[in-house]
Design a protein around this motif. Structure first.
Motif, short mmCIF file in Angstrom:
data_model
loop_
_atom_site.label_atom_id
_atom_site.label_comp_id
_atom_site.label_asym_id
_atom_site.label_seq_id
_atom_site.Cartn_x
_atom_site.Cartn_y
_atom_site.Cartn_z
N LEU A 1 7.87 6.73 -5.00
CA LEU A 1 8.15 7.20 -6.36
C LEU A 1 7.99 6.07 -7.37
O LEU A 1 7.38 6.24 -8.43
CB LEU A 1 9.56 7.78 -6.43
CG LEU A 1 10.02 8.31 -7.79
CD1 LEU A 1 9.12 9.44 -8.25
CD2 LEU A 1 11.48 8.77 -7.74
N ALA A 2 8.55 4.90 -7.03
CA ALA A 2 8.45 3.75 -7.93
C ALA A 2 7.00 3.32 -8.12
O ALA A 2 6.58 2.93 -9.22
CB ALA A 2 9.28 2.58 -7.40
N ALA A 3 6.21 3.38 -7.05
CA ALA A 3 4.79 3.01 -7.14
C ALA A 3 4.04 3.93 -8.08
O ALA A 3 3.25 3.48 -8.92
CB ALA A 3 4.16 3.04 -5.75
N ALA A 4 4.29 5.25 -7.96
CA ALA A 4 3.59 6.22 -8.80
C ALA A 4 3.99 6.08 -10.27
O ALA A 4 3.14 6.12 -11.17
CB ALA A 4 3.88 7.64 -8.31
N VAL A 5 5.29 5.88 -10.52
CA VAL A 5 5.78 5.77 -11.89
C VAL A 5 5.29 4.47 -12.53
O VAL A 5 4.96 4.44 -13.73
CB VAL A 5 7.32 5.85 -11.92
CG1 VAL A 5 7.85 5.52 -13.31
CG2 VAL A 5 7.78 7.24 -11.49
N SER A 6 5.23 3.40 -11.75
CA SER A 6 4.90 2.08 -12.29
C SER A 6 3.40 1.87 -12.50
O SER A 6 3.01 1.01 -13.29
CB SER A 6 5.41 0.98 -11.36
OG SER A 6 6.81 1.07 -11.19
N GLN A 7 2.56 2.65 -11.81
CA GLN A 7 1.13 2.37 -11.83
C GLN A 7 0.50 2.43 -13.23
O GLN A 7 -0.28 1.54 -13.58
CB GLN A 7 0.40 3.33 -10.88
CG GLN A 7 -1.04 2.94 -10.62
CD GLN A 7 -1.18 1.54 -10.03
OE1 GLN A 7 -0.33 1.09 -9.28
NE2 GLN A 7 -2.25 0.85 -10.40
N PRO A 8 0.81 3.43 -14.06
CA PRO A 8 0.21 3.42 -15.41
C PRO A 8 0.59 2.18 -16.22
O PRO A 8 -0.26 1.61 -16.92
CB PRO A 8 0.77 4.70 -16.05
CG PRO A 8 1.11 5.59 -14.90
CD PRO A 8 1.58 4.67 -13.82
#
Length: 200
Positions: free
Chosen positions: A101-108
């Motif tokens: 979840l953190a990876a997906a949220v942080s990517q942008p």
């Protein structure tokens, strides 16, 4: 050989996390860290990460000493996850879900700030999945082989904190504290990107 000695040997060969599920205590683990020592390592990982990203985003990588300090960040984060899985018997499924979840949220935000490939959460998630598959949490430490010798300072810090005797007071943790730890990553990248843009 006692009738049950072969079974005990098999259990002893399992990673600490798996032994915890079988009711085995990790008291004899080769390295033991108190809750406060682990907190200090978390703060050290966050601090060195901010130093590294500040150099890349704000100063365009022009300060080598900040890069040297920043090389400690990944090994520290990796060690913390490896320790929690191996010694403390943390649930790898929860770890994987939070990291994903953190990876997906942080990517942008990561793309905006660093224009890189994938953020560190993806690397740590891959390590957790490898551990779940083969039971080798220490594979996380391959970050040491890919970093400069300054990353070895991370191991020195771990060893030093393992020798410190902290008080008996227990650290109170909550879901909000865990959320804040993960949320800090995209928030600090956004803040540094804004500062870097302002300097330009």
């Amino acid at each position: 050989m006692r009738p049950d000695s072969r079974g005990e040997a098999k259990v002893a060969a399992l990673p600490w996390g798996w032994r915890a599920e079988l009711g085995q205590t990790p008291a004899s683990a080769p390295l033991r860290l108190s809750a406060r020592a682990l907190d200090w390592l978390k703060w050290a990982a966050l601090f060195t990460m901010v130093i590294d990203h500040a150099n890349k985003i704000v100063f365009d990588g022009g300060l080598p000493w900040m890069t040297w300090i920043g090389r400690m960040a990944y090994p520290l984060f990796a060690f913390l996850i490896a320790y929690n899985l191996e010694v403390r018997g943390a649930d790898w499924r929860k770890y994987a879900w939070r990291l994903g979840l953190a990876a997906a949220v942080s990517q942008p935000v990561y793309f905006y700030a660093l224009a890189g490939n994938l953020n560190i959460f993806f690397t740590l998630l891959a390590g957790v999945l490898v551990w779940a598959a083969v039971g080798l949490a220490m594979l996380f430490m391959n970050g040491l082989l890919k970093s400069s010798l300054f990353a070895l300072l991370a191991l020195g810090l771990v060893w030093a904190l393992s020798r410190v005797r902290f008080g008996e007071a227990r650290t109170v943790r909550s879901r909000w504290a865990t959320f804040g730890f993960y949320a800090f990553y995209p928030l600090h990248l956004l803040a540094l990107a804004l500062v870097g843009g302002w300097r330009v």
